[in-house]
Motif scaffolding. Structure first.
Motif, PDB file in Angstrom:
ATOM      1  N   ASP A 400       0.830  -1.199   0.000  1.00 14.22           N
ATOM      2  CA  ASP A 400       0.000   0.000   0.000  1.00 14.22           C
ATOM      3  C   ASP A 400       0.868   1.253   0.000  1.00 14.22           C
ATOM      4  OD1 ASP A 400       0.935   0.379   2.579  1.00 14.22           O
ATOM      5  OD2 ASP A 400      -0.948  -0.106   3.559  1.00 14.22           O
ATOM      6  N   THR A 408      -5.310  -8.239  -0.873  1.00 13.38           N
ATOM      7  CA  THR A 408      -6.336  -7.485  -1.588  1.00 13.38           C
ATOM      8  C   THR A 408      -7.097  -8.395  -2.536  1.00 13.38           C
ATOM      9  OG1 THR A 408      -4.920  -5.519  -1.501  1.00 13.38           O
ATOM     10  CG2 THR A 408      -6.739  -5.485  -3.079  1.00 13.38           C
ATOM     11  N   PRO A 442      -9.394  -4.923   1.237  1.00  9.92           N
ATOM     12  CA  PRO A 442      -9.518  -3.986   0.113  1.00  9.92           C
ATOM     13  C   PRO A 442      -9.939  -4.704  -1.163  1.00  9.92           C
ATOM     14  CG  PRO A 442      -7.491  -3.576   1.324  1.00  9.92           C
ATOM     15  CD  PRO A 442      -8.060  -4.847   1.875  1.00  9.92           C
ATOM     16  N   ASP A 444      -9.866  -4.381  -5.293  1.00  6.29           N
ATOM     17  CA  ASP A 444      -9.231  -3.709  -6.429  1.00  6.29           C
ATOM     18  C   ASP A 444      -9.760  -4.299  -7.729  1.00  6.29           C
ATOM     19  OD1 ASP A 444      -7.619  -2.470  -8.278  1.00  6.29           O
ATOM     20  OD2 ASP A 444      -5.720  -3.210  -7.473  1.00  6.29           O
ATOM     21  N   SER A 475     -13.005  -1.284   4.204  1.00 11.00           N
ATOM     22  CA  SER A 475     -11.736  -1.083   3.502  1.00 11.00           C
ATOM     23  C   SER A 475     -11.954  -0.279   2.223  1.00 11.00           C
ATOM     24  CB  SER A 475     -11.091  -2.436   3.170  1.00 11.00           C
ATOM     25  OG  SER A 475     -10.660  -3.092   4.335  1.00 11.00           O
ATOM     26  N   ASP A 476     -10.849  -0.035   1.521  1.00 14.73           N
ATOM     27  CA  ASP A 476     -10.896   0.771   0.303  1.00 14.73           C
ATOM     28  C   ASP A 476     -11.453  -0.017  -0.879  1.00 14.73           C
ATOM     29  OD1 ASP A 476      -9.678   2.684   1.826  1.00 14.73           O
ATOM     30  OD2 ASP A 476      -7.706   2.512   0.877  1.00 14.73           O
ATOM     31  N   LYS A 478     -11.096   0.421  -5.156  1.00 12.73           N
ATOM     32  CA  LYS A 478     -10.395   1.211  -6.160  1.00 12.73           C
ATOM     33  C   LYS A 478     -10.416   0.526  -7.519  1.00 12.73           C
ATOM     34  CE  LYS A 478      -5.816  -0.697  -4.950  1.00 12.73           C
ATOM     35  NZ  LYS A 478      -4.446  -0.355  -4.491  1.00 12.73           N
ATOM     36  N   GLY A 514     -14.041   3.610   4.234  1.00 14.26           N
ATOM     37  CA  GLY A 514     -12.744   3.584   3.572  1.00 14.26           C
ATOM     38  C   GLY A 514     -12.762   4.573   2.431  1.00 14.26           C
TER      39      GLY A 514
END
Length: 698
Positions: A400, A408, A442, A444, A475-476, A478, A514
């Motif tokens: 990260d 991820t 996360p 992705d 969490s993120d 993206k 996130g």
């Protein structure tokens, strides 16, 4: 993303039995001719090419055989020797070590067991009795070459094979037969080595030069002081393979392996971002254990036929620590930008039933795998430190922004999720992350699209408090693009993503604790609807996310107009104090007071609001954020549509700009995206008189 290394094929070459009158008199009533059926193992060692067998080294003309009485070293009754050769040109079984000095023969079986050992290569090889079966010498160079005939790399190191009675990868079951057993006798040839394969692409900020960015060599170096790789140099008489099980012994340890384009081969240029090229390969000795530490990868690029413009790029990574196993292929995906990185490691070969095989990289590459992950998470949830092991098929570790290694979830292909008419159960989507088991890893998308194929149906999410492609995550999220596909004909009101009985709902996610970075949703003739008529609590609905407790960067919700449809973000009957936004229903800061930023985002939808209003019911609405009280804005834009049952309150708010059309929008977004190393935007023509600005993720 799935890759097939070999084309599955089974070759059957039968030796026709003689009639009983041709047999020796004492064997006439109990003998039969030996019939051999050479087949591939589960991961496919052989393919057929104009009557030839082909491995990594090209056509196989001969397969070596040792046939003995039982598992000892005695010749079979009626035979004078144990050494045979199988000629693949149709000659079949021959006595002796090679075709040049062997004689075609018919091998008669009686009631006693014959033990058959098969191996490759056969030329100029003499198996020896080592006290534990037969062995042949092996050579596994530390510095290997590969050819590029046909535009793809092929290994020049010898592809050693051994025979087994079963087709499971790595199996070493003894091959025995006699006159009473079924005919023909199956011999499955297995790889004794592992294969490594390298792909290379440039990052999004670099354009490959097909003349000067050709891969001449790739080198893997172990951490200082360690020599984990195994090799067998030419002339090393101790390096041997046991032909009955493929075990290799007597190898020498070394600290580095190099794979170089062979003289006369044209080096392959690295691929563009999102389109990696397979540039090198090699065959390596299996390892007894996984490795540790940071390995160095060195790539040499240059122009074919000269060395003046050769350059080397070096990076370090832990992705080269796998335990290499015989019969498996390991693919390393390299990315070259301002530095060289190994972004992913793929994977052991999967074997299917029969002789089918395909390589499967980690990550999610199909709707089936996506649904499997969603269901697995809903059932099992967070596994703490064991997440990377439990959910290993769906992602991998990455570094990260703070230099930490983070497991991820990864998409590795465009995925289409279909709504089916006439069966509401099939129409329903189970969000990834639920009220009781929020997603803690996360996510992705790696720039891949998730296509929601509606076909004039509703994609329904029922009885989930947190509703969306992702329901609830801490969490993120993206690099994710979601696009709706309404089908060939669009019927107003039919194509929609509908959340029933949800408190938090969005096209991409319901509730996010996130950051959301580089994400978009393209509503092609489609609306996002939350229908919950009996709730006593405020509800939160957004085109991208219902409720965000973090930041949203470089993201958008936009439409593709189709057949007069009016893509909208709507409550059917909102409760008091509910929030609806074209991008997000409500923004909130995190517990430490950070977050709440909406930067370099835009929305363009046709409708927004609450379609059935009740007297005294008041909701917060905005073309960007429904409730912006705790949000801050920078380079945020919207193109307004028609508001129903609400009054959008986007302006006047610092950092938000209303636009009448897309003129100048792409330039404004790209200026900020470039400054922050986010994904870029481009203007795309929908029809002769209609355009939109889309996020470029691949």
């Amino acid at each position: 993303m799935k890759r097939t290394l070999y084309i599955p094929f089974t070759v059957c070459i039968l030796l026709f039995p003689a009639c009983s009158g041709d047999l020796p008199e004492q064997q006439a009533e109990e003998s039969r001719a030996l019939q051999l059926n050479f087949a591939q193992e589960g991961e496919a060692t052989l393919v057929r090419n104009t009557n030839a067998l082909t491995t990594e080294n090209g056509p196989v003309t001969e397969i070596g055989l040792c046939i003995t009485q039982g598992t000892g070293y005695d010749a079979y009754p009626g035979r004078s020797g144990t050494r045979y050769t199988f000629e693949t040109d149709g000659t079949g079984l021959c006595e002796g070590e090679s075709g040049s000095s062997s004689t075609s023969t018919t091998f008669y079986l009686i009631g006693k067991d014959a033990h058959i050992q098969a191996f490759y290569p056969n030329s100029a090889v003499t198996p020896t009795n080592s006290g534990n079966g037969y062995t042949i010498p092996v050579e596994i160079p530390a510095q290997q070459t590969f050819t590029t005939t046909g535009g793809a790399p092929s290994c020049e190191a010898i592809d050693y094979l051994y025979g087994s009675a079963k087709n499971d990868v790595g199996d070493a079951t003894l091959i025995t037969t006699n006159a009473m057993q079924a005919s023909p006798t199956n011999i499955y040839l297995h790889h004794a080595l592992a294969k490594v394969m390298f792909t290379l692409q440039c990052d999004k900020d670099r354009t490959p030069n097909t003349e000067y960015d050709c891969v001449k060599s790739i080198k893997i170096s172990a951490p200082s002081g360690s020599t984990p790789f195994l090799t067998g140099a030419t002339g090393n008489s101790n390096s041997k393979m046991q032909i009955n099980n493929g075990q290799i012994s007597g190898l020498t340890n070394t600290d580095a392996l190099t794979f170089t384009a062979a003289t006369g081969s044209t080096p392959i240029a690295m691929g563009a971002n999102g389109n990696p090229a397979i540039v090198a390969c090699g065959l390596v000795a299996p390892l007894s254990a996984a490795l540790t530490g940071d390995f160095t990868i060195t790539v040499t690029l240059g122009k074919n036929g000269e060395t003046t413009h050769d350059r080397t790029y070096t990076g370090t990574s832990k992705v080269f620590t796998q335990k290499w196993l015989a019969g498996y292929c390991y693919s390393y995906n390299l990315v070259l930008g301002s530095k060289l990185t190994a972004v992913a490691t793929t994977v052991s070969w999967n074997t299917a039933t029969g002789s089918d095989m395909e390589a499967k990289e980690r990550g999610i590459s199909s709707a089936t795998e996506l649904a499997a992950f969603a269901k697995s998470w809903a059932k099992n949830g967070d596994k703490g430190n064991d997440n990377a092991t439990f959910y290993k098929d769906y992602g991998w570790y990455e570094t990260d922004s703070k230099g930490n290694k983070v497991f991820t979830i990864k998409l590795t292909s465009t995925i289409t999720v279909t709504a089916t008419a006439g069966n509401s159960t099939e129409n329903q989507w189970i969000p990834i992350g639920t009220q009781n088991k929020p997603l803690t890893i996360p996510f992705d998308g790696q720039g891949w699209e998730v296509v929601l194929q509606l076909n004039n149906n509703a994609m329904e999410i029922t009885n989930q408090e947190y509703s969306g492609f992702i329901g609830y995550t801490t969490s993120d999220i993206k690099n994710l693009s979601i696009k709706t596909d309404p089908g060939s004909e669009t019927v107003a009101g039919y194509n929609k993503i509908e959340s029933k009985n949800a408190i938090y709902a969005g096209g991409m996610a319901g509730y996010v604790e996130g950051n959301i970075i580089n994400c978009s949703i393209d509503l092609a003739g489609t609306s996002i609807v939350n229908s919950y008529s009996t709730s006593n609590s405020p509800m939160y609905l957004g085109g991208l996310v219902g409720y965000c407790k973090g930041n949203i960067y470089n993201s958008a919700v936009y439409i593709t107009p189709l057949n007069g449809a009016t893509p909208s973000v709507l409550f059917t009957s909102a409760t008091a104090n509910s929030c609806v936004g074209g991008l997000v229903g409500k923004m909130e800061k995190t517990n430490d007071g950070s977050g709440g930023e909406v930067t370099n985002c835009y929305t363009y939808i046709k409708g927004l609001g609450n379609s059935e209003t009740t007297s005294g019911t008041s909701i917060s609405a905005g073309w960007l954020v429904g409730d912006p009280a705790n949000a801050t804005f920078s380079s945020a834009f919207y193109i307004a549509g028609t508001a129903t049952g609400c009054t959008p309150g986007d302006t006047p708010i610092d950092g938000i700009t209303q636009k009448d059309n897309i003129t100048g929008l792409c330039e404004a977004l790209n200026a900020v995206a470039t400054a922050n190393s986010w994904a870029n935007w481009k203007e795309e023509t929908i029809s002769d008189d209609s355009k939109k600005i889309i996020l470029i993720l691949r």
